[in-house]
Design a protein around this motif. Structure first.
Motif, PDB file in Angstrom:
ATOM      1  N   LEU A 198       0.826  -1.209   0.000  1.00  0.00           N
ATOM      2  CA  LEU A 198       0.000   0.000   0.000  1.00  0.00           C
ATOM      3  C   LEU A 198       0.861   1.259   0.000  1.00  0.00           C
ATOM      4  N   LYS A 199       1.982   1.215   0.705  1.00  0.00           N
ATOM      5  CA  LYS A 199       2.893   2.355   0.709  1.00  0.00           C
ATOM      6  C   LYS A 199       3.435   2.602  -0.695  1.00  0.00           C
ATOM      7  N   GLU A 200       3.786   1.527  -1.363  1.00  0.00           N
ATOM      8  CA  GLU A 200       4.303   1.649  -2.725  1.00  0.00           C
ATOM      9  C   GLU A 200       3.219   2.146  -3.675  1.00  0.00           C
ATOM     10  N   ALA A 201       1.996   1.640  -3.496  1.00  0.00           N
ATOM     11  CA  ALA A 201       0.885   2.079  -4.340  1.00  0.00           C
ATOM     12  C   ALA A 201       0.639   3.578  -4.171  1.00  0.00           C
ATOM     13  N   ARG A 202       0.640   4.052  -2.949  1.00  0.00           N
ATOM     14  CA  ARG A 202       0.421   5.483  -2.695  1.00  0.00           C
ATOM     15  C   ARG A 202       1.515   6.324  -3.342  1.00  0.00           C
ATOM     16  N   GLU A 203       2.754   5.831  -3.283  1.00  0.00           N
ATOM     17  CA  GLU A 203       3.860   6.574  -3.881  1.00  0.00           C
ATOM     18  C   GLU A 203       3.702   6.673  -5.395  1.00  0.00           C
ATOM     19  N   HIS A 204       3.298   5.577  -6.015  1.00  0.00           N
ATOM     20  CA  HIS A 204       3.062   5.593  -7.463  1.00  0.00           C
ATOM     21  C   HIS A 204       1.970   6.603  -7.823  1.00  0.00           C
ATOM     22  N   ILE A 205       0.870   6.565  -7.105  1.00  0.00           N
ATOM     23  CA  ILE A 205      -0.255   7.456  -7.392  1.00  0.00           C
ATOM     24  C   ILE A 205       0.145   8.915  -7.165  1.00  0.00           C
TER      25      ILE A 205
END
Length: 453
Positions: free
Chosen positions: A187-194
């Motif tokens: 989820l941390k990685e997903a937020r960073e991508h977004i």
């Protein structure tokens, strides 16, 4: 500042691995450069899944070795091929300065830090452990993408390894047993991508349906709900679902969650029961048909992609035409075909009835001929209809985009003409979501025009 370049071959999971490694290099104050000729350290992430992939990896290593015109440059090889054939690579390609397997990011970083300090090192004779990390606390830094490269999508790997025992596959011996990445890290990685403007998160693993097997009351559906709850205008795409582990709960979530693309990649590998059993695959032809009917009933308009292996040991003409009839009956939206590759160390490599290469080629051509006709017919049905599309590339007066039914790099594209004549005042950019009308169709690609939103 020491400059690095990373070349990545193989599947999207390798792309993720390279991104993680590059981000770690950035945190250690290495500078990423796009041109390997300008790098002090050249790294190549290899693929060793099938013969063609191995040959491509070796060719790329040899090509990159030619950049070593300066004695100070270093060539590092890592990944799947490096793990499988370390001794052979060291012997046959002396230009390689160091070689690492899968999951050895920390060792690679330490080796390169030593090079940056001017230390002389050699890892060729060292034995490295590829799976020394705790499976429940597997930690990846956030994916790194050089700022000069714009993209509308990013791959999000949610697990490593595989527990399946397909008789043709070397992945478990290379990447180890299946282990889920902790949800908070994903989820941390997903937020960073977004946050960085990514419009499509593509969920990948060797088998995403297995996600969460180590956790209590947390599975793929739980993870997808959490990703979809992140604020932002983005989409989610699912790749590599094992057919017999697709649940009604998952299908219902895909049907109702707007952020999840109505697209499923389900590698079936074959349709005939005898071949499926020989492959070590679960499920039967009848069960696959039932599953696909259920998917299409639950998710109206869903795009289905699959892959098949042709020429598996013991595949007769009857088996082959059974598969061809299956493809005609199901009419997949997207279909990939591989010729069986006899990989050492696999159960299938020892089976009787190995199919001649010439016969494999004939069968592959026949299947692709049939699928191209199916694809063309399906594409023609889209003419005159309007869809949301995501912009991947822009070149002068044209743009390349994708519909929900197109995964990047493996499916067709939408060619948008006359983008400068659109009624909107603002110019389109990579990652924009636009409305298009389909005006022409080809075997795998579409032509469209921008329409007022």
């Amino acid at each position: 500042m020491t400059k690095i370049n990373i070349t990545t071959l193989g599947c999207p999971k390798n792309i993720v691995d390279s991104g993680h490694l590059a981000r770690r290099f950035a945190s250690e104050r290495f500078l990423y450069v796009d041109n390997p000729n300008n790098a002090d350290i050249i790294l190549i992430n290899t693929c060793g899944f099938i013969r063609d992939a191995k040959e491509e990896s070796i060719e790329e290593i040899l090509k990159l070795s030619k950049f070593k015109t300066q004695s100070s440059k270093r060539l590092i090889v890592f990944g799947c091929l490096a793990k499988r054939y370390k001794d052979e690579l060291v012997k046959e390609i002396p230009e390689i300065d160091a070689i690492f397997g899968v999951g050895e990011d920390s060792s690679i970083i330490e080796y390169c830090k030593g090079l940056a300090r001017g230390e002389r090192q050699n890892t060729k004779d060292k034995k490295q452990s590829a799976f020394s990390h705790d499976p429940l606390t597997i930690s990846h830094p956030l994916s790194y993408r050089p700022s000069s490269i714009a993209s509308s999508y990013a791959y999000l790997k949610i697990a490593e390894g595989c527990d399946k025992k397909c008789t043709f596959c070397v992945i478990p011996s290379i990447r180890g047993r299946f282990r889920s990445i902790q949800p908070e890290k994903i989820l941390k990685e997903a937020r960073e991508h977004i946050k960085n403007g990514i419009r499509e998160l593509i969920i990948v693993a060797q088998d995403i349906t297995k996600y969460g097997k180590e956790f209590e009351n947390y599975n793929l559906v739980s993870l997808l709900k959490d990703i979809a709850s992140i604020k932002g205008d983005f989409r989610i795409r699912l790749l590599y679902l094992y057919p017999t582990e697709i649940t009604d709960e998952l299908l219902e979530l895909i049907a109702k969650e707007e952020k999840i693309q109505k697209y499923l990649d389900i590698p079936l590998q074959h349709s005939e029961d005898k071949i499926l059993r020989a492959m070590g695959r679960r499920g039967t032809r009848r069960e696959y048909i039932k599953l696909i009917r259920n998917i299409r009933r639950t998710i109206p308009g869903v795009a289905l992609r699959t892959t098949f292996i042709l020429g598996f040991p013991g595949e007769t003409e009857e088996d082959f035409y059974g598969l061809a009839d299956f493809i005609e009956e199901i009419r997949f939206d997207r279909l990939g075909v591989f010729k069986y590759s006899r990989e050492e160390g696999t159960v299938a490599s020892k089976l009787k009835g190995q199919v001649p290469e010439k016969l494999k080629n004939r069968r592959l051509d026949e299947i692709m001929r049939r699928q191209s006709l199916i694809s063309l017919e399906k594409n023609k049905e889209l003419i005159g209809k309007r869809y949301e599309a995501i912009i991947d590339e822009i070149d002068d007066n044209f743009a390349i985009a994708r519909l929900y039914s197109h995964a990047p790099e493996i499916d067709g594209v939408v060619i948008i003409e006359k983008i400068k004549d659109r009624s909107q005042k603002s110019e389109i950019r990579i990652g924009d979501l636009v409305t298009v009308e389909i005006v022409d169709a080809f075997d795998y690609d579409l032509k469209a025009i921008l329409t007022p939103e």
